[in-house]
Design a protein around this motif. Structure first.
Motif, mmCIF file in Angstrom:
data_model
loop_
_atom_site.group_PDB
_atom_site.id
_atom_site.type_symbol
_atom_site.label_atom_id
_atom_site.label_comp_id
_atom_site.label_asym_id
_atom_site.label_seq_id
_atom_site.Cartn_x
_atom_site.Cartn_y
_atom_site.Cartn_z
ATOM 1 N N ARG A 134 -5.652 10.275 -4.949
ATOM 2 C CA ARG A 134 -6.438 9.118 -4.482
ATOM 3 C C ARG A 134 -6.831 8.230 -5.644
ATOM 4 N N ARG A 151 -3.362 5.712 -1.100
ATOM 5 C CA ARG A 151 -4.475 5.395 -0.202
ATOM 6 C C ARG A 151 -4.644 6.384 0.943
ATOM 7 N N GLY A 152 -3.546 6.908 1.453
ATOM 8 C CA GLY A 152 -3.656 7.889 2.541
ATOM 9 C C GLY A 152 -2.824 9.101 2.187
ATOM 10 N N GLY A 199 -4.337 5.879 -6.772
ATOM 11 C CA GLY A 199 -4.022 4.721 -5.921
ATOM 12 C C GLY A 199 -3.225 5.050 -4.669
ATOM 13 N N ASN A 224 -5.236 0.456 8.307
ATOM 14 C CA ASN A 224 -5.309 0.163 6.881
ATOM 15 C C ASN A 224 -4.317 -0.868 6.380
ATOM 16 N N MET A 243 0.826 -1.200 0.000
ATOM 17 C CA MET A 243 0.000 0.000 0.000
ATOM 18 C C MET A 243 0.870 1.263 0.000
ATOM 19 N N PHE A 248 1.124 5.368 0.676
ATOM 20 C CA PHE A 248 0.542 6.584 1.242
ATOM 21 C C PHE A 248 1.599 7.678 1.185
#
Lengths: 135, 316
Positions: free
Chosen positions: A106, A111-112, A109, A130, A90, A92
């Protein structure tokens, strides 16, 4: 054996700017939260970041950018992860990111997204909620 | 396809996943290791140890540059400390070596000590095996910054390199036991600093006066300025010379025997302990034992004896 999954996060600074205070503070915050943090230092290309993330088998990559190239660099990291079949990692990011760029990031891709002044605990909690360490 | 099969076919993700499983002590990791064990034992392992900030990571980076010019593939295991309070860690050795990360011939893995005290992590020797199975020619293990007594690297590496910097203590430091005894090669890094020549002299004197080594090897001393790449070429060839010496006097075989034995005993140790602790914990027996000990109703020596008798009964 007594198995214990540790959360492993890479903190990376893509691009050309040399201000890593923020990245170091977040790395230390993650360490204090009990995560293993791989810090790769300044001036990283997306290719280097993704290669390192795969070799280190991290659960997530936190990108820091203060120089305005986030709209290219952040999505490029996601793209390369996909290419390498590693999009379970993931992504961020944080730094100086204008409000109006957030929806686009966002969509790409990321995510944060954490702007200036984000308390460390907020980022730590976000990771805990997450990012689940690998099964 | 199992992780092991994928690794033997060159799958990088499978390799890094198995390393993760090993580090996290997943039971599945042992199954995979069983499958790759016969394919290991080919890589040459170099250990790099020394105090914090002595330049180990930078030396590794420059060494890899030379090894790559010779078309050798390289695996790097870089160990940094785990916080005893939070269990977290910052693994920063990669910073100095990141330029190699996009080179397919190099694989770098950062590890946290996770409570181990010997300068490397408990998982290090198994992670080396994965890199070995990946076909890496040379594997470099960089220990945590060590002080005096973290010498597990000797049992892991074929050639141990001890990195020192000028200005880190008087001549008594150089005659103490511990890391100064384990070096096959010594590096005085940051040799542009004052005191490098004196350190070299003291080190030389200590080594010359020391007991003759079983393998007949006289440790070499190199002065380097790793940041500028000075002296690295000589260091790499020093490592090769040590390797040749080991091969020439058959000492390598002996060293490998010792290493294999150490590794076996480590695995035996941890598996036995874990198995027994798990059984004791299952029916809360452990808490009861500790309670008895606390109130001096029993002593630990007799209890361990009794447990061993019970556990080993019926087994060979």
């Amino acid at each position: 054996m007594t198995p214990e999954r540790k959360i492993r996060i890479m903190v990376a600074k893509p691009g050309l700017n040399g201000h890593d205070r923020g990245a170091k503070i977040i790395a230390r915050g993650f360490r204090n939260a009990g995560f293993e943090v791989i810090y790769t230092g300044l001036h990283q290309t997306p290719e280097q970041i993704v290669a390192a993330a795969i070799q280190e088998d991290v659960d997530g990559i936190g990108l820091s950018s203060l120089a305005g190239a986030h709209d290219y660099l952040f999505p490029r990291v996601v793209e390369l992860l996909k290419e390498k079949g590693a999009d379970d990692i993931m992504v961020f990011g944080g730094g100086i990111i204008p409000e109006e760029d957030i929806p686009k990031l966002r969509e790409a891709g990321i995510r944060g997204i954490f702007g200036p002044g984000t308390p460390i605990e907020e980022a730590v909690n976000w990771v805990r909620q997450n990012i689940k360490p690998k099964k | 396809m199992s992780l092991a099969e994928k690794i033997l076919r060159g799958d990088i993700r499978a390799a890094s996943r198995l390393m993760r499983d090993i580090d996290d002590r997943m039971p599945s990791a042992m199954e995979e290791l069983k499958k790759i064990y016969s394919k290991t034992g080919n890589a040459y392992i170099i250990g790099i140890t020394g105090p914090p900030g002595s330049g180990k990571s930078t030396l590794v980076d420059k060494t890899v540059e030379i090894l790559r010019k010779e078309r050798k593939t390289v695996g790097i295991v870089a160990v940094d400390p785990t916080s005893p309070f939070t269990g977290g860690a910052i693994l920063g050795d990669r910073i100095r070596m990141q330029r190699h990360s996009i080179d397919d011939g190099v694989f770098i893995r950062s590890l946290a000590t996770r409570g181990s005290l010997g300068g490397i992590s408990r998982s290090t020797s198994d992670i080396i095996k994965v890199m070995d199975a990946m076909g890496k020619d040379i594997i470099i293990v960089e220990t945590v910054g060590v002080g005096q007594d973290e010498v597990d690297i000797v049992n892991t590496a074929h050639t141990s390199v001890v990195v020192l910097v000028p200005g880190s203590g008087d001549d008594i430091q150089a005659i103490k036991a511990g890391i100064l005894e384990i070096g096959d090669i010594f590096v005085i890094n940051k040799c542009e600093r004052q005191g490098a020549d004196r350190l070299e002299m003291e080190l030389k004197a200590t080594l010359e006066m020391g007991p003759k080594r079983e393998d007949g090897w006289m440790p070499l001393i190199f002065k380097t300025e790793a940041l500028l790449g000075k002296g690295i070429f000589e260091l790499v060839y020093g490592i090769y010379r040590h390797r040749e010496k080991l091969l020439a006097c058959d000492y390598l075989e002996k060293k490998i025997f010792e290493r294999t034995k150490w590794e076996f005993l480590c695995i035996l140790d941890s598996e036995l302990r874990d198995t027994i602790v798990e059984r004791l914990e299952k029916d809360k027996r452990l808490d009861k034992i500790i309670d008895d000990l606390k109130r001096r109703k029993a002593n630990p020596y007799s209890i361990v004896e009794k447990i061993l008798e019970g556990e080993l009964k019926g087994s060979s």
